[in-house]
Design a protein around this motif. Structure first.
Motif, short mmCIF file in Angstrom:
data_model
loop_
_atom_site.label_atom_id
_atom_site.label_comp_id
_atom_site.label_asym_id
_atom_site.label_seq_id
_atom_site.Cartn_x
_atom_site.Cartn_y
_atom_site.Cartn_z
N LEU A 29 0.83 -1.20 0.00
CA LEU A 29 0.00 0.00 0.00
C LEU A 29 0.86 1.26 0.00
CD1 LEU A 29 -2.91 -0.89 2.45
CD2 LEU A 29 -3.09 -0.42 0.01
N ALA A 30 1.96 1.21 0.73
CA ALA A 30 2.86 2.37 0.78
C ALA A 30 3.49 2.65 -0.58
CB ALA A 30 3.94 2.15 1.82
N LEU A 31 3.82 1.60 -1.30
CA LEU A 31 4.54 1.76 -2.56
C LEU A 31 3.61 1.82 -3.77
CD1 LEU A 31 7.45 -0.74 -1.83
CD2 LEU A 31 7.58 1.76 -1.79
N ASP A 32 2.50 1.06 -3.73
CA ASP A 32 1.64 0.93 -4.91
C ASP A 32 0.24 1.51 -4.72
OD1 ASP A 32 3.76 -0.53 -6.02
OD2 ASP A 32 2.97 -2.42 -5.22
N GLY A 33 -0.10 1.89 -3.47
CA GLY A 33 -1.42 2.44 -3.22
C GLY A 33 -2.50 1.37 -3.30
N ALA A 34 -3.73 1.81 -3.51
CA ALA A 34 -4.88 0.90 -3.50
C ALA A 34 -4.85 -0.10 -4.65
CB ALA A 34 -6.17 1.71 -3.57
N HIS A 35 -3.99 0.13 -5.64
CA HIS A 35 -3.92 -0.77 -6.79
C HIS A 35 -3.04 -1.99 -6.52
CE1 HIS A 35 -6.09 2.14 -9.17
NE2 HIS A 35 -5.20 3.07 -8.88
N ALA A 97 6.36 7.11 16.82
CA ALA A 97 5.96 5.71 16.79
C ALA A 97 4.98 5.44 15.66
CB ALA A 97 5.35 5.30 18.13
N CYS A 98 4.06 6.37 15.43
CA CYS A 98 3.06 6.18 14.38
C CYS A 98 3.69 6.28 12.99
CB CYS A 98 1.93 7.19 14.53
SG CYS A 98 0.81 6.82 15.89
N VAL A 99 4.62 7.21 12.82
CA VAL A 99 5.28 7.33 11.53
C VAL A 99 6.07 6.06 11.22
CG1 VAL A 99 7.10 8.55 10.26
CG2 VAL A 99 5.37 9.84 11.54
N ASP A 100 6.72 5.50 12.23
CA ASP A 100 7.49 4.27 12.01
C ASP A 100 6.60 3.13 11.53
OD1 ASP A 100 9.89 5.41 12.67
OD2 ASP A 100 9.89 4.69 14.75
N GLY A 160 4.01 9.35 7.46
CA GLY A 160 4.01 7.89 7.45
C GLY A 160 3.93 7.29 6.07
N ARG A 161 3.56 8.08 5.08
CA ARG A 161 3.48 7.56 3.72
C ARG A 161 4.79 7.72 2.98
NH1 ARG A 161 -1.80 9.81 0.83
NH2 ARG A 161 -1.07 8.38 -0.78
N SER A 162 5.82 8.23 3.65
CA SER A 162 7.13 8.35 3.01
C SER A 162 7.75 6.96 2.91
CB SER A 162 8.04 9.27 3.83
OG SER A 162 9.35 9.25 3.31
N PRO A 163 7.86 6.41 1.70
CA PRO A 163 8.30 5.02 1.57
C PRO A 163 9.81 4.84 1.39
CG PRO A 163 7.56 5.81 -0.55
CD PRO A 163 7.47 6.99 0.41
N LEU A 164 10.59 5.89 1.62
CA LEU A 164 12.02 5.81 1.30
C LEU A 164 12.72 4.58 1.88
CD1 LEU A 164 14.54 7.05 0.02
CD2 LEU A 164 14.81 8.45 2.09
N PRO A 165 12.62 4.30 3.19
CA PRO A 165 13.31 3.11 3.70
C PRO A 165 12.82 1.82 3.05
CG PRO A 165 12.71 4.57 5.51
CD PRO A 165 12.01 5.08 4.28
N ALA A 180 18.75 6.05 4.93
CA ALA A 180 17.35 6.35 4.59
C ALA A 180 16.50 6.47 5.84
CB ALA A 180 16.79 5.26 3.68
N THR A 181 16.73 5.60 6.80
CA THR A 181 15.97 5.64 8.05
C THR A 181 16.29 6.91 8.82
OG1 THR A 181 15.98 3.22 8.17
CG2 THR A 181 15.49 4.41 10.19
N GLU A 182 17.57 7.29 8.85
CA GLU A 182 17.96 8.53 9.53
C GLU A 182 17.38 9.76 8.83
OE1 GLU A 182 22.18 8.60 9.74
OE2 GLU A 182 22.31 6.99 11.25
N ALA A 183 17.33 9.72 7.52
CA ALA A 183 16.78 10.85 6.77
C ALA A 183 15.32 11.06 7.11
CB ALA A 183 16.97 10.63 5.27
#
Length: 224
Positions: A29-35, A97-100, A160-165, A180-183
């Motif tokens: 869901l984070a990377l592709d969304g509802a599709h 915690a929620c963003v993680d 929370g929708r930032s999928p970088l890591p 990426a996690t630190e960023a």
């Protein structure tokens, strides 16, 4: 070998597969969304599509379960935040915690699945503990007075929708995962500073109504 002895390994394997499916669905869901497709979720989890359908009869049922878990995590994070003696530390803990966990990844499926009674009850509890967290921080004078509970929901959703890591992990570039996690943690810290009381620039527009987020989960009308 007793029946209980034979059953235990199968049950443990089913639980592992379930955890893998839910994590795979969250990342999809984070990377592709509802599709995100059922086949892609099963493949990402490393299980057969038959295993997925034995556990969840439909993709909707899988996503409903994922929503419940996301709401539970939000509630736990808020309750832990309320347990902090320092109201500001409580806000920081909750947001971080929620963003993680990434509950914002649920946003793309709003309006596409039925809201179950279990989801609605969890959402009510989310509202209750979030308002308590915000009210306590306002009373302590540590949270800017124009920030609402809905603002907090929206902030966590966007961060929370930032999928970088996850993107880095999917690419197999383990050498970049730490950076990426630190960023992302830096971006969260920057956003948190904008919540502190004493900020001079007022927020634009009117405070968002609490119904803004709830209403989008209502089923979309069928195309005529």
């Amino acid at each position: 070998m007793t029946e209980r002895t034979r059953t235990a390994p199968r049950q443990a394997e089913a639980e592992r597969n379930d955890r893998a499916l839910l994590e795979a669905a969250r990342r999809a869901l984070a990377l592709d969304g509802a599709h995100a497709s059922v086949a892609a979720i099963a493949s990402r989890a490393g299980v057969g599509i038959g295993s997925l359908y034995r556990r969840y009869r439909t993709k909707e049922e899988l996503f409903q379960r994922l929503c419940v878990l996301a709401l539970d995590h939000w509630i736990d994070a808020a309750e832990q935040g309320l347990a902090h003696e320092d109201p500001w530390a409580g806000i920081v803990h909750h947001v971080s915690a929620c963003v993680d966990f990434g509950p914002g990844t649920m946003a793309p499926i709003a309006g596409t699945i039925e809201v179950t009674e279990e989801m609605a009850a969890r959402a009510d509890r989310c509202d209750e503990v979030t308002r308590a967290l915000v009210s306590r921080a306002h009373a302590a004078g540590v949270l800017r007075p124009d920030v609402t509970a809905t603002d907090l929901y929206l902030l966590v959703e966007q961060l929370g929708r930032s999928p970088l890591p996850w993107q880095i992990a999917d690419q197999g570039r383990d050498e970049l995962l730490g950076a990426a996690t630190e960023a992302r943690a830096r971006v969260v810290a920057i956003a948190l500073e904008g919540l502190r009381a004493g900020t001079v620039t007022p927020l634009p527009g009117r405070p968002p109504d609490a119904g803004l987020l709830r209403d989008r989960w209502e089923p979309l009308p069928a195309a005529g």
